[in-house]
Scaffold this motif. Sequence first.
Motif, PDB file in Angstrom:
ATOM      1  N   CYS A 107      -5.620  26.546  35.843  1.00 55.64           N
ATOM      2  CA  CYS A 107      -4.914  27.517  35.016  1.00 55.64           C
ATOM      3  C   CYS A 107      -5.282  28.922  35.492  1.00 55.64           C
ATOM      4  O   CYS A 107      -6.176  29.096  36.328  1.00 55.64           O
ATOM      5  CB  CYS A 107      -5.250  27.312  33.536  1.00 55.64           C
ATOM      6  N   ASP A 108      -4.606  29.903  34.978  1.00 53.24           N
ATOM      7  CA  ASP A 108      -4.885  31.283  35.373  1.00 53.24           C
ATOM      8  C   ASP A 108      -6.252  31.727  34.861  1.00 53.24           C
ATOM      9  O   ASP A 108      -6.623  31.408  33.725  1.00 53.24           O
ATOM     10  CB  ASP A 108      -3.827  32.229  34.807  1.00 53.24           C
ATOM     11  N   PRO A 109      -7.001  32.469  35.676  1.00 51.92           N
ATOM     12  CA  PRO A 109      -8.281  33.010  35.208  1.00 51.92           C
ATOM     13  C   PRO A 109      -8.059  33.971  34.036  1.00 51.92           C
ATOM     14  O   PRO A 109      -7.048  34.671  33.972  1.00 51.92           O
ATOM     15  CB  PRO A 109      -8.819  33.767  36.427  1.00 51.92           C
ATOM     16  N   SER A 158      -2.294  38.500  37.884  1.00 53.40           N
ATOM     17  CA  SER A 158      -2.657  39.289  39.070  1.00 53.40           C
ATOM     18  C   SER A 158      -3.485  38.458  40.050  1.00 53.40           C
ATOM     19  O   SER A 158      -3.860  38.936  41.107  1.00 53.40           O
ATOM     20  CB  SER A 158      -3.442  40.531  38.643  1.00 53.40           C
ATOM     21  N   PHE A 159      -3.740  37.184  39.705  1.00 50.93           N
ATOM     22  CA  PHE A 159      -4.577  36.328  40.525  1.00 50.93           C
ATOM     23  C   PHE A 159      -3.813  35.706  41.692  1.00 50.93           C
ATOM     24  O   PHE A 159      -4.344  35.576  42.783  1.00 50.93           O
ATOM     25  CB  PHE A 159      -5.192  35.233  39.646  1.00 50.93           C
TER      26      PHE A 159
END
Length: 165
Positions: free
Chosen positions: A66-68, A103-104
């Motif tokens: 998943c997204d940080p 933004s990752f």
Amino acid sequence: RADYGSKDLRRGFTVETWLRLKSLAPDQVVLDNRTPAWQGFCLQTSSRGTLELVRNDGRSESRWDCDPGVLQPGKLHHVAAIVDGGPKVITFVVDGALNDGGSFRQFGWGRFNPNYRGPAGDATLRVGGRLDGEVLGLRLYGRALRTSEAIGNFRHGCPATKGAP
């Protein structure tokens, strides 16, 4: 045949869980059905403070997380890891929001090996074996949920707390 013909049924699966992690330390295992040869799947924390789904079909291994920044220690979270065998794409829906990469990374989805044969592993699914926290709900689907279905399940609320998130 090289393309596995009828062995690739273009099916997918979904791992959906309600959980509360006391910390986001890496290598906490939420659920695991891998064999001693590592074949199967595992949902675990990563070094980025995320949950990652590890899949191994006995020939190759792939991971997606998943997204940080979307998970917080101590908070109840709904996480759906959706593996779509048609386009060979994996996505995460966390707390009713499709992870878009932020933004990752450029995209919130990832492609996986088109020769991936499936999540079959051990007959026993181990839940919360190495986990600093608790699993309050778990559903496994033999198909890829639609994003809207995962969002609807989040909005329905956690079965263990009998209420909205």
